[in-house]
Design a protein around this motif. Structure first.
Motif, PDB file in Angstrom:
ATOM      1  N   ARG A 135       0.824  -1.179  -0.081  1.00 55.70           N
ATOM      2  CA  ARG A 135      -0.031   0.026   0.181  1.00 55.70           C
ATOM      3  C   ARG A 135       0.704   1.422  -0.138  1.00 55.70           C
ATOM      4  O   ARG A 135       0.065   2.307  -0.105  1.00 55.70           O
ATOM      5  CB  ARG A 135      -1.029  -0.040   1.312  1.00 55.70           C
ATOM      6  N   PHE A 136       2.149   0.978   0.073  1.00 56.80           N
ATOM      7  CA  PHE A 136       2.955   2.276   0.016  1.00 56.80           C
ATOM      8  C   PHE A 136       4.149   1.939  -0.830  1.00 56.80           C
ATOM      9  O   PHE A 136       4.674   0.843  -1.122  1.00 56.80           O
ATOM     10  CB  PHE A 136       3.526   2.715   1.583  1.00 56.80           C
ATOM     11  N   ASN A 137       4.790   3.197  -1.206  1.00 58.54           N
ATOM     12  CA  ASN A 137       5.981   3.002  -2.066  1.00 58.54           C
ATOM     13  C   ASN A 137       7.410   2.412  -1.135  1.00 58.54           C
ATOM     14  O   ASN A 137       7.843   3.523  -0.456  1.00 58.54           O
ATOM     15  CB  ASN A 137       6.485   4.236  -2.744  1.00 58.54           C
ATOM     16  N   ILE A 138       7.675   1.468  -0.932  1.00 60.94           N
ATOM     17  CA  ILE A 138       8.675   1.047  -0.289  1.00 60.94           C
ATOM     18  C   ILE A 138      10.175   1.604  -0.462  1.00 60.94           C
ATOM     19  O   ILE A 138      11.078   1.744   0.261  1.00 60.94           O
ATOM     20  CB  ILE A 138       8.899  -0.628  -0.170  1.00 60.94           C
ATOM     21  N   ASP A 139      10.261   1.950  -1.887  1.00 57.39           N
ATOM     22  CA  ASP A 139      11.367   2.428  -2.349  1.00 57.39           C
ATOM     23  C   ASP A 139      11.860   3.675  -1.461  1.00 57.39           C
ATOM     24  O   ASP A 139      13.247   4.039  -1.361  1.00 57.39           O
ATOM     25  CB  ASP A 139      11.436   2.481  -3.667  1.00 57.39           C
ATOM     26  N   ILE A 140      10.757   4.531  -1.358  1.00 56.18           N
ATOM     27  CA  ILE A 140      10.857   5.851  -0.531  1.00 56.18           C
ATOM     28  C   ILE A 140      11.634   5.730   0.878  1.00 56.18           C
ATOM     29  O   ILE A 140      12.815   6.199   1.288  1.00 56.18           O
ATOM     30  CB  ILE A 140       9.710   6.784  -0.194  1.00 56.18           C
ATOM     31  N   TYR A 141      11.252   4.436   1.372  1.00 60.04           N
ATOM     32  CA  TYR A 141      11.899   4.227   2.910  1.00 60.04           C
ATOM     33  C   TYR A 141      13.131   3.674   2.685  1.00 60.04           C
ATOM     34  O   TYR A 141      13.972   3.952   3.724  1.00 60.04           O
ATOM     35  CB  TYR A 141      11.039   3.477   3.709  1.00 60.04           C
TER      36      TYR A 141
END
Length: 211
Positions: free
Chosen positions: A2-8
């Protein structure tokens, strides 16, 4: 997810000032700061279960209304950390090596942007030293190792008995079988094999020996 894991994954270790310079959304920055604290708590308590990490998150963090962070958000935080760093109990040094190299490259990019020659040289030296770039790779010698092979015409070295007058035997078999190759398929159809023939060692007058 549900979220952009690459950002983290790309920004988890960066300072807040650098995150803002990268124009990362404030809501994402808030979560990154929270993830760092959760990660540090996990490092201090590596044997705890996810349920206990959830309790820690809800006990220490609130939402915009001042209420304890929802379980859904807390589980998302754990999900992000597992995706980025893996299961802490199974985390090997390989990830830390990768993270260290990544931190050096991030610092190198900052030094380039600020044209800091001293920092650039120091980071380059640190990168080379950590990755042992000044040493030869033992697995990459540039040489192809081929086992020594000695060709001999004495079949006894392989345990075979030589055939007397082998060339005469070859000529005799050639004369007897010559001209019959066109009937191989026909002859094969007429032969009924009751049992698999015993495998016999091949005979010849040449062999190889590997040292």
């Amino acid at each position: 997810m549900r979220f952009n894991i690459d950002i983290y994954a790309d920004n988890l270790m960066l300072p807040v000032e650098e995150l803002r310079a990268r124009r990362v959304e404030e809501q994402t920055i808030t979560r990154i700061v929270r993830l760092r604290d959760i990660y540090n708590y996990m490092l201090r308590n590596p044997l705890k279960k996810d349920r206990e990490y959830i309790d820690y998150i809800q006990a220490n963090y609130t939402d915009d209304n001042g209420k304890p962070l929802s379980k859904r958000k807390a589980y998302e935080d754990i999900e992000i950390l597992h995706a980025v760093i893996g299961n802490l109990q199974q985390c090997s040094k390989e990830w830390h090596r990768w993270r260290f190299n990544n931190m050096i490259m991030e610092g190198y990019a900052i030094a380039l942007r600020h044209e800091d020659a001293a920092a650039i040289a120091k980071l380059a030296q640190q990168y080379g030293k950590y990755n042992q770039l000044d040493k030869n790779d033992e697995r990459d010698t540039g040489l192809l190792v081929v086992p020594h092979i000695l060709f001999v015409f004495d079949v006894t070295v392989q345990g075979f008995q030589p055939i007397p007058n082998v060339y005469q035997v070859i000529d005799k078999l050639t004369a007897e079988l010559g001209g019959r190759y066109d009937r191989i398929a026909e002859d094969a159809d007429a032969v009924e094999i009751a049992n698999e023939p015993e495998k016999l060692p091949a005979h010849g007058n040449a062999s190889t020996v590997s040292e």
